[in-house]
Design a protein around this motif. Structure first.
Motif, short mmCIF file in Angstrom:
data_model
loop_
_atom_site.label_atom_id
_atom_site.label_comp_id
_atom_site.label_asym_id
_atom_site.label_seq_id
_atom_site.Cartn_x
_atom_site.Cartn_y
_atom_site.Cartn_z
N MET A 1 -32.28 3.33 1.18
CA MET A 1 -32.18 2.34 2.26
C MET A 1 -33.26 2.64 3.30
O MET A 1 -33.39 3.77 3.76
N LYS A 2 -34.04 1.62 3.64
CA LYS A 2 -35.13 1.79 4.59
C LYS A 2 -34.94 0.89 5.80
O LYS A 2 -34.69 -0.30 5.65
N ALA A 3 -35.08 1.47 6.99
CA ALA A 3 -35.05 0.66 8.21
C ALA A 3 -36.38 -0.06 8.35
O ALA A 3 -37.45 0.53 8.14
N ASP A 4 -36.32 -1.34 8.68
CA ASP A 4 -37.54 -2.12 8.91
C ASP A 4 -37.90 -2.00 10.39
O ASP A 4 -37.13 -2.41 11.26
N GLU A 5 -39.06 -1.45 10.68
CA GLU A 5 -39.46 -1.15 12.05
C GLU A 5 -39.73 -2.39 12.89
O GLU A 5 -39.83 -2.30 14.12
N TYR A 11 -32.41 -3.61 7.36
CA TYR A 11 -32.64 -2.60 6.33
C TYR A 11 -32.93 -3.26 4.99
O TYR A 11 -32.37 -4.32 4.67
N SER A 12 -33.79 -2.62 4.20
CA SER A 12 -34.06 -3.08 2.84
C SER A 12 -33.76 -1.94 1.87
O SER A 12 -33.58 -0.79 2.27
N GLU A 14 -35.87 -1.25 -0.79
CA GLU A 14 -37.10 -1.12 -1.56
C GLU A 14 -37.29 0.29 -2.12
O GLU A 14 -38.11 0.50 -3.00
N ASP A 15 -36.54 1.25 -1.59
CA ASP A 15 -36.63 2.63 -2.08
C ASP A 15 -35.71 2.89 -3.26
O ASP A 15 -35.63 4.01 -3.76
N SER A 16 -35.00 1.84 -3.73
CA SER A 16 -34.09 1.99 -4.87
C SER A 16 -34.73 1.40 -6.13
O SER A 16 -34.84 0.17 -6.25
N LYS A 193 -35.11 -6.89 -0.34
CA LYS A 193 -36.51 -6.84 0.08
C LYS A 193 -36.80 -7.95 1.09
O LYS A 193 -36.23 -9.04 1.00
#
Length: 223
Positions: A1-5, A11-12, A14-16, A193
């Protein structure tokens, strides 16, 4: 899970690699309706698993057949309300409810008009009363202009003040996210995404087409 700055609370996944593989299949124009629906169910289920990482847990004692040990309960998982935006979100909800089996479910039927106005028509609304301990998850695969979700989130406010309000989708356009966050800054957004942009017809690019049509075969006609 990535926080979108670019935004707070967006959150997306894209790291999965698994979620990105499922998304790749959904994007493919040759994926048929059956496989498309199954893909949405998969995403609902696995994104639901990821959501539990953001929920409050409680440590408890548990007795195994051999001895006493420590375990955890995800308390928030038992206080979930899933709001399904018809019709494209039905498979997504099916996946979510495999993780949140105690969830109460609300239904909203909403359709977006053509460009440039993108007027929203809501034909059916059934939302349960919301409690202070509830986490509301609004399931809608495509966050494009944001018009539909803004309308739905406005309706939700009439039914109570939950602990959290979450929008869960497959793809989002930056324009739609910005519009939602302007009006509902407290709402959290989770998507597989964030895509590049919208075209003049309000479709996400590169996108995956109309999720409802691809999942169920043909445009829904209301007589």
């Amino acid at each position: 899970m990535k926080a979108d700055e670019r935004w707070s609370g967006v959150y997306s996944f894209e790291d999965s690699p698994f979620i990105m593989e499922v998304l790749t299949e959904l994007r493919d124009k040759n994926t048929d309706s059956i496989a498309f629906r199954k893909g949405l169910v998969k995403l609902g289920r696995y994104m639901g698993y990821e959501l539990t990482k953001t929920m409050d847990i409680e440590e408890v004692d548990v007795k195994t057949p051999l001895e006493k040990t420590k375990g955890v309960i995800v308390r928030d998982r038992r206080n979930v309300v899933i709001i399904t935006v018809l019709r494209a979100a039905i498979p997504l909800m099916e996946g979510l409810i495999k993780v949140f089996e105690h969830a109460r479910v609300g239904i909203v039927s909403a359709s977006r008009g053509k460009a440039p106005k993108f007027e929203i028509e809501m034909n059916y609304i059934k939302i349960p009363d919301l409690r202070p301990e509830d986490t509301v998850i609004v399931a809608d695969p495509m966050i494009a202009t944001g018009s539909t979700l803004i309308k739905v989130l406005g309706e939700i406010e009439k039914y109570g003040k939950p602990k959290r309000k979450i929008v869960l989708g497959v793809l989002a356009a930056p324009e739609g996210i910005s519009r939602i966050k302007e009006q509902f800054p407290e709402v959290e957004i989770f998507v597989a995404k964030v895509d590049r942009e919208l075209n003049e017809k309000g479709y996400i690019l590169p996108g995956l087409g109309d999720a409802g049509d691809r999942a169920f075969g043909a445009p829904l006609k209301v007589s």
